[in-house]
Design a protein around this motif. Structure first.
Motif, PDB file in Angstrom:
ATOM      1  N   ASP A 145       0.864  -1.182   0.000  1.00 43.11           N
ATOM      2  CA  ASP A 145       0.000   0.000   0.000  1.00 43.11           C
ATOM      3  C   ASP A 145       0.898   1.229   0.000  1.00 43.11           C
ATOM      4  O   ASP A 145       1.926   1.249   0.662  1.00 43.11           O
ATOM      5  CB  ASP A 145      -0.871   0.035   1.265  1.00 43.11           C
ATOM      6  CG  ASP A 145      -1.888  -1.088   1.278  1.00 43.11           C
ATOM      7  OD1 ASP A 145      -2.090  -1.713   0.220  1.00 43.11           O
ATOM      8  OD2 ASP A 145      -2.474  -1.346   2.343  1.00 43.11           O
ATOM      9  N   SER A 146       0.483   2.244  -0.748  1.00 44.37           N
ATOM     10  CA  SER A 146       1.274   3.468  -0.752  1.00 44.37           C
ATOM     11  C   SER A 146       0.387   4.683  -0.561  1.00 44.37           C
ATOM     12  O   SER A 146      -0.791   4.677  -0.904  1.00 44.37           O
ATOM     13  CB  SER A 146       2.083   3.594  -2.048  1.00 44.37           C
ATOM     14  OG  SER A 146       1.233   3.892  -3.136  1.00 44.37           O
ATOM     15  N   ALA A 147       0.981   5.717   0.015  1.00 36.55           N
ATOM     16  CA  ALA A 147       0.298   6.995   0.202  1.00 36.55           C
ATOM     17  C   ALA A 147       1.295   8.086  -0.140  1.00 36.55           C
ATOM     18  O   ALA A 147       2.465   7.792  -0.390  1.00 36.55           O
ATOM     19  CB  ALA A 147      -0.169   7.135   1.655  1.00 36.55           C
ATOM     20  N   VAL A 148       0.860   9.339  -0.164  1.00 39.41           N
ATOM     21  CA  VAL A 148       1.799  10.419  -0.459  1.00 39.41           C
ATOM     22  C   VAL A 148       1.989  11.294   0.776  1.00 39.41           C
ATOM     23  O   VAL A 148       1.141  11.318   1.674  1.00 39.41           O
ATOM     24  CB  VAL A 148       1.341  11.279  -1.661  1.00 39.41           C
ATOM     25  CG1 VAL A 148       1.361  10.447  -2.928  1.00 39.41           C
ATOM     26  CG2 VAL A 148      -0.022  11.886  -1.422  1.00 39.41           C
ATOM     27  N   THR A 149       3.112  12.006   0.803  1.00 36.52           N
ATOM     28  CA  THR A 149       3.446  12.790   1.992  1.00 36.52           C
ATOM     29  C   THR A 149       2.520  13.992   2.154  1.00 36.52           C
ATOM     30  O   THR A 149       2.233  14.413   3.261  1.00 36.52           O
ATOM     31  CB  THR A 149       4.921  13.236   1.967  1.00 36.52           C
ATOM     32  OG1 THR A 149       5.191  13.826   0.687  1.00 36.52           O
ATOM     33  CG2 THR A 149       5.847  12.055   2.164  1.00 36.52           C
ATOM     34  N   TRP A 150       2.074  14.571   1.042  1.00 36.07           N
ATOM     35  CA  TRP A 150       1.065  15.628   1.113  1.00 36.07           C
ATOM     36  C   TRP A 150       0.415  15.803  -0.246  1.00 36.07           C
ATOM     37  O   TRP A 150       0.928  15.334  -1.260  1.00 36.07           O
ATOM     38  CB  TRP A 150       1.633  16.950   1.625  1.00 36.07           C
ATOM     39  CG  TRP A 150       2.790  17.503   0.844  1.00 36.07           C
ATOM     40  CD1 TRP A 150       4.113  17.283   1.093  1.00 36.07           C
ATOM     41  CD2 TRP A 150       2.747  18.347  -0.318  1.00 36.07           C
ATOM     42  NE1 TRP A 150       4.886  17.935   0.177  1.00 36.07           N
ATOM     43  CE2 TRP A 150       4.075  18.601  -0.704  1.00 36.07           C
ATOM     44  CE3 TRP A 150       1.697  18.920  -1.058  1.00 36.07           C
ATOM     45  CZ2 TRP A 150       4.405  19.397  -1.807  1.00 36.07           C
ATOM     46  CZ3 TRP A 150       2.022  19.715  -2.168  1.00 36.07           C
ATOM     47  CH2 TRP A 150       3.359  19.945  -2.523  1.00 36.07           C
ATOM     48  N   GLY A 151      -0.747  16.447  -0.247  1.00 33.83           N
ATOM     49  CA  GLY A 151      -1.407  16.758  -1.512  1.00 33.83           C
ATOM     50  C   GLY A 151      -2.112  15.561  -2.114  1.00 33.83           C
ATOM     51  O   GLY A 151      -2.278  14.517  -1.476  1.00 33.83           O
ATOM     52  N   ALA A 152      -2.540  15.741  -3.356  1.00 29.06           N
ATOM     53  CA  ALA A 152      -3.295  14.700  -4.042  1.00 29.06           C
ATOM     54  C   ALA A 152      -2.352  13.725  -4.742  1.00 29.06           C
ATOM     55  O   ALA A 152      -1.509  14.145  -5.523  1.00 29.06           O
ATOM     56  CB  ALA A 152      -4.221  15.343  -5.074  1.00 29.06           C
ATOM     57  N   PRO A 153      -2.478  12.436  -4.452  1.00 24.75           N
ATOM     58  CA  PRO A 153      -1.635  11.485  -5.176  1.00 24.75           C
ATOM     59  C   PRO A 153      -2.077  11.365  -6.629  1.00 24.75           C
ATOM     60  O   PRO A 153      -3.255  11.535  -6.942  1.00 24.75           O
ATOM     61  CB  PRO A 153      -1.882  10.163  -4.433  1.00 24.75           C
ATOM     62  CG  PRO A 153      -3.223  10.301  -3.807  1.00 24.75           C
ATOM     63  CD  PRO A 153      -3.387  11.773  -3.502  1.00 24.75           C
ATOM     64  N   VAL A 154      -1.112  11.082  -7.507  1.00 23.43           N
ATOM     65  CA  VAL A 154      -1.419  10.745  -8.895  1.00 23.43           C
ATOM     66  C   VAL A 154      -1.245   9.229  -8.984  1.00 23.43           C
ATOM     67  O   VAL A 154      -0.169   8.710  -8.692  1.00 23.43           O
ATOM     68  CB  VAL A 154      -0.461  11.454  -9.871  1.00 23.43           C
ATOM     69  CG1 VAL A 154      -0.776  11.068 -11.315  1.00 23.43           C
ATOM     70  CG2 VAL A 154      -0.546  12.964  -9.683  1.00 23.43           C
ATOM     71  N   ILE A 155      -2.332   8.542  -9.329  1.00 20.74           N
ATOM     72  CA  ILE A 155      -2.317   7.080  -9.273  1.00 20.74           C
ATOM     73  C   ILE A 155      -2.671   6.520 -10.643  1.00 20.74           C
ATOM     74  O   ILE A 155      -3.700   6.879 -11.219  1.00 20.74           O
ATOM     75  CB  ILE A 155      -3.336   6.565  -8.227  1.00 20.74           C
ATOM     76  CG1 ILE A 155      -3.013   7.139  -6.840  1.00 20.74           C
ATOM     77  CG2 ILE A 155      -3.369   5.038  -8.198  1.00 20.74           C
ATOM     78  CD1 ILE A 155      -4.096   6.883  -5.792  1.00 20.74           C
ATOM     79  N   THR A 156      -1.797   5.661 -11.188  1.00 20.34           N
ATOM     80  CA  THR A 156      -2.190   4.964 -12.411  1.00 20.34           C
ATOM     81  C   THR A 156      -2.750   3.603 -12.002  1.00 20.34           C
ATOM     82  O   THR A 156      -2.221   2.939 -11.106  1.00 20.34           O
ATOM     83  CB  THR A 156      -1.033   4.789 -13.425  1.00 20.34           C
ATOM     84  OG1 THR A 156      -0.107   3.820 -12.943  1.00 20.34           O
ATOM     85  CG2 THR A 156      -0.327   6.112 -13.697  1.00 20.34           C
ATOM     86  N   VAL A 157      -3.840   3.229 -12.651  1.00 27.57           N
ATOM     87  CA  VAL A 157      -4.591   2.038 -12.252  1.00 27.57           C
ATOM     88  C   VAL A 157      -4.462   0.962 -13.329  1.00 27.57           C
ATOM     89  O   VAL A 157      -4.692   1.228 -14.514  1.00 27.57           O
ATOM     90  CB  VAL A 157      -6.079   2.400 -12.034  1.00 27.57           C
ATOM     91  CG1 VAL A 157      -6.875   1.165 -11.628  1.00 27.57           C
ATOM     92  CG2 VAL A 157      -6.208   3.498 -10.978  1.00 27.57           C
ATOM     93  N   ARG A 158      -4.078  -0.235 -12.905  1.00 25.38           N
ATOM     94  CA  ARG A 158      -3.912  -1.353 -13.836  1.00 25.38           C
ATOM     95  C   ARG A 158      -5.236  -1.638 -14.553  1.00 25.38           C
ATOM     96  O   ARG A 158      -6.283  -1.748 -13.914  1.00 25.38           O
ATOM     97  CB  ARG A 158      -3.441  -2.603 -13.090  1.00 25.38           C
ATOM     98  CG  ARG A 158      -3.134  -3.765 -14.018  1.00 25.38           C
ATOM     99  CD  ARG A 158      -2.721  -5.005 -13.262  1.00 25.38           C
ATOM    100  NE  ARG A 158      -1.455  -4.812 -12.541  1.00 25.38           N
ATOM    101  CZ  ARG A 158      -0.866  -5.784 -11.823  1.00 25.38           C
ATOM    102  NH1 ARG A 158      -1.427  -6.985 -11.734  1.00 25.38           N
ATOM    103  NH2 ARG A 158       0.268  -5.542 -11.197  1.00 25.38           N
ATOM    104  N   GLU A 159      -5.155  -1.773 -15.864  1.00 26.45           N
ATOM    105  CA  GLU A 159      -6.380  -2.016 -16.634  1.00 26.45           C
ATOM    106  C   GLU A 159      -6.956  -3.384 -16.276  1.00 26.45           C
ATOM    107  O   GLU A 159      -6.246  -4.369 -16.193  1.00 26.45           O
ATOM    108  CB  GLU A 159      -6.064  -1.958 -18.125  1.00 26.45           C
ATOM    109  CG  GLU A 159      -5.680  -0.569 -18.578  1.00 26.45           C
ATOM    110  CD  GLU A 159      -5.087  -0.559 -19.972  1.00 26.45           C
ATOM    111  OE1 GLU A 159      -5.829  -0.259 -20.907  1.00 26.45           O
ATOM    112  OE2 GLU A 159      -3.893  -0.870 -20.105  1.00 26.45           O
ATOM    113  N   GLY A 160      -8.263  -3.400 -16.042  1.00 33.97           N
ATOM    114  CA  GLY A 160      -8.938  -4.662 -15.766  1.00 33.97           C
ATOM    115  C   GLY A 160      -8.859  -5.098 -14.314  1.00 33.97           C
ATOM    116  O   GLY A 160      -9.408  -6.150 -13.951  1.00 33.97           O
ATOM    117  N   ALA A 161      -8.170  -4.328 -13.464  1.00 37.37           N
ATOM    118  CA  ALA A 161      -7.978  -4.772 -12.077  1.00 37.37           C
ATOM    119  C   ALA A 161      -9.143  -4.396 -11.167  1.00 37.37           C
ATOM    120  O   ALA A 161      -9.295  -4.970 -10.094  1.00 37.37           O
ATOM    121  CB  ALA A 161      -6.680  -4.183 -11.516  1.00 37.37           C
ATOM    122  N   ILE A 162      -9.942  -3.432 -11.571  1.00 32.58           N
ATOM    123  CA  ILE A 162     -11.010  -2.949 -10.687  1.00 32.58           C
ATOM    124  C   ILE A 162     -12.346  -3.565 -11.098  1.00 32.58           C
ATOM    125  O   ILE A 162     -12.795  -3.389 -12.232  1.00 32.58           O
ATOM    126  CB  ILE A 162     -11.123  -1.396 -10.764  1.00 32.58           C
ATOM    127  CG1 ILE A 162      -9.773  -0.728 -10.527  1.00 32.58           C
ATOM    128  CG2 ILE A 162     -12.206  -0.896  -9.799  1.00 32.58           C
ATOM    129  CD1 ILE A 162      -9.330  -0.617  -9.099  1.00 32.58           C
TER     130      ILE A 162
END
Lengths: 326, 258
Positions: A145-162
């Motif tokens: 699991d990952s988070a960011v230190t501040w602000g809005a994270p930019v997250i790329t999402v694996r296709e077909g994973a959700i």
């Protein structure tokens, strides 16, 4: 000036060269709806037509942009649009498809805005401090699991994973003006859209995949993989050995250096299951393997394994499945 | 023409790869390490251009722990003119943003006309660094290339995109990344290995490339939890006795997979 919900999740939706939303849109909006209010960004000529599709998939608001250099320059125009949208929406997170185009747009945007970038997420969630990305790394051996230190994270999402899907929303469109960043970009001289020759699903994001390996023996005999795939409505994949042997093009390759898939069903035909291949498919929900070598490593991870000659087992399987359909 | 090739030491994918569950870092002792194959291919692109253009300088650049120097040296044995290794304690566990800033800083320090990278590594497989570095350097990214044609002042190629291919051109200086469609890399020969020992090998720190790892101006991605997934176990395994196809059809139907 319109205001956006405090829990907005900005979602960049990919489009195809012929101007439709890609299949990843449903999963991206589904993921966004689970952690906030999905605000879609469509960067395409005639994007208004796609806004209703996005709303049907759960976008509460749709921003449509058509930067001047769109289609003429690589990556930069869409990154500029994403930057303009983020400035306007002030989202809690930015979700982008982990496609080739998507991840590079996310890359430029994150580097420019100095945002924390999390790639290839297989899920997102929210805690008291913000949006968290879930990853499956080293070929599915670890969950991170990952988070960011501040602000809005930019997250790329694996296709077909959700798997989550959002409820349809009323259509709400806003035109987004994009000021060009004037960043130097590569020029797109021409686009050659791959001709879809069959109704078969794409390998990336497919719910079912049938893959063939060296055990198929020849390019002609690889047709057996296609036949089973068509009966199941599955995509066709291959091991590196089958690609190297010239049975199928490299775009079919599943594994470490090919496509990573997480389908509901993965059927491996004549694939021994080298660690590099397993890295690209072992997160499949159900794995079936047919191989004449009883000691093939693929059996160690198969939910249903058959030791036998695939040239007799597969035709029988196809006949049995067709008989049930009839 | 000065070409800088980005290379990386990775755990060999032929063995098990481990993450340290305490630190969250790659467990470098758990597996053999190798120069990532895609980086070798990227170097091959540079070296084959250099073969035909005598005034070409090829530099390999790697951000890695000091112990990876031997792996980086393989690039010299293959034929690169010099190597630069970016080594700094503050880079241990660096996220993509800091990695991109560090490499961009090093590239500015070294100087370049063309930067060549693999499209994605076999370990992190993020596939974003070339575009991030291009953004930070304000140069074009011509990435995911199936073919590369380097000319005076520009680079062209066929880009493998999501829905087909594109022909793209970038004016130099530029950052490109290549796919596995590019030719296999050459093997270092004995002469190359001997010559490598005399080639320049520079080690740089973050301060020398003007990057502050501790800055709070940039948001960083951090690992907040890590767990090893229980290994997948084998399910039913049968030997075909003439009805395996029927039995598999039954299994698929029962599990609503057909």
């Amino acid at each position: 000036m319109t205001d956006y919900p405090a829990d907005s999740i900005l979602v960049l939706l990919d489009t195809t060269p012929s101007g439709a939303l890609t299949k990843s849109a449903a999963g991206l909006l589904g993921a966004a709806a689970g952690v906030g209010t999905p605000v879609a960004l469509i960067v395409a000529a005639g994007g208004e037509q796609l806004a209703s599709d996005a709303a049907a998939l759960g976008a509460a608001r749709v921003l449509v942009a058509e930067p001047t250099e769109l289609g003429a320059q690589l990556t930069v125009p869409v990154a500029d649009a994403l930057a303009a949208a983020a400035e306007l929406v002030r989202p809690d997170a930015v979700l982008v498809s982990n496609s080739i185009e998507g991840r590079e747009i996310a890359a430029r945007f994150a580097a420019r805005s100095r945002s924390g970038l999390a790639v290839d997420a297989v899920g997102v969630s929210r805690d008291a401090e913000g949006v968290i990305a879930h990853h499956s790394v080293y070929g599915g051996a670890y969950n991170v699991d990952s988070a960011v230190t501040w602000g809005a994270p930019v997250i790329t999402v694996r296709e077909g994973a959700i798997d989550a899907r959002a409820e349809a929303q009323p259509v709400s469109i806003e035109r987004l003006e994009v000021a060009a960043s004037a960043r130097r970009a590569a020029v797109i001289d021409s686009v050659d859209e791959a001709v879809v020759t069959s109704s078969r699903p794409e390998l990336r994001g497919a719910a079912k995949v049938v893959s063939g390996g060296r055990g198929l023996g020849s390019e002609e005999q690889f047709a057996l993989v296609d036949q089973l795939a068509d009966v199941l409505g599955a995509a066709v994949g291959a091991s590196r050995a089958a690609v190297d042997a010239g049975y199928v093009p490299q775009s079919y390759q599943v594994g470490q250096t090919g496509v990573s898939v997480s389908p509901q069903l993965y059927i491996a035909l004549g694939i021994s299951g080298a660690i590099q291949h397993r890295a690209g498919m072992q997160t499949a929900k159900t794995i079936v393997a047919i191989n004449k070598d009883a000691d093939a490593p693929i059996f160690e991870i198969a939910d249903f394994g058959i030791v036998g000659d695939l040239f007799t087992v597969v035709p029988q399987l196809i006949a049995a499945l067709e008989a049930r359909k009839a | 023409m000065k070409i800088v090739v980005l290379v990386k030491e990775v755990p060999d994918t032929y063995g098990d790869r481990k993450l340290n569950l305490e630190t969250g870092l790659a467990d470098r002792a758990a597996s053999d390490t190798v120069l990532d194959e895609i980086g070798e291919r990227a170097l091959e692109v540079a070296l084959s251009y250099a073969d035909g253009h005598a005034d070409t300088e090829v530099v390999v650049l790697s951000m890695s722990p000091e112990a990876a120097a031997a792996t980086v040296r393989k690039g010299l044995a293959m034929g690169a003119s010099s190597a630069v290794q970016l080594v700094d304690e503050a880079l241990v566990g660096a996220d993509l943003g800091l990695t991109a800033e560090a490499l961009a800083g090093a590239l500015q320090h070294i100087g370049y006309d063309l930067v060549i990278a693999g499209n994605e590594s076999t370990d992190g497989s993020g596939g974003v660094l070339p575009a991030m570095i291009a953004e930070l350097l304000d140069v074009p990214n011509a990435t995911s290339l199936n073919s590369v044609e380097i000319a005076e002042g520009e680079v062209r190629g066929e880009r493998a995109s999501d829905h087909g291919t594109m022909q793209v051109t970038a004016t130099l200086p530029a950052v490109i990344s290549i796919t596995e469609r590019l030719p296999d890399a050459r093997f270092p020969n004995f002469k190359g290995i001997m010559a490598a020992k005399k080639k320049p090998f520079e080690t740089l720190s973050l301060a020398e490339v003007g990057v502050d790892a501790e800055t709070t101006e940039a948001s960083r991605s951090i690992m907040i939890s890590l767990a090893e997934k229980p290994p997948r176990t084998a399910g039913t395994k049968i030997v075909d006795e003439g009805d395996a196809g029927e039995r598999l059809a039954e299994y698929l139907v029962q599990n609503r997979l057909a």
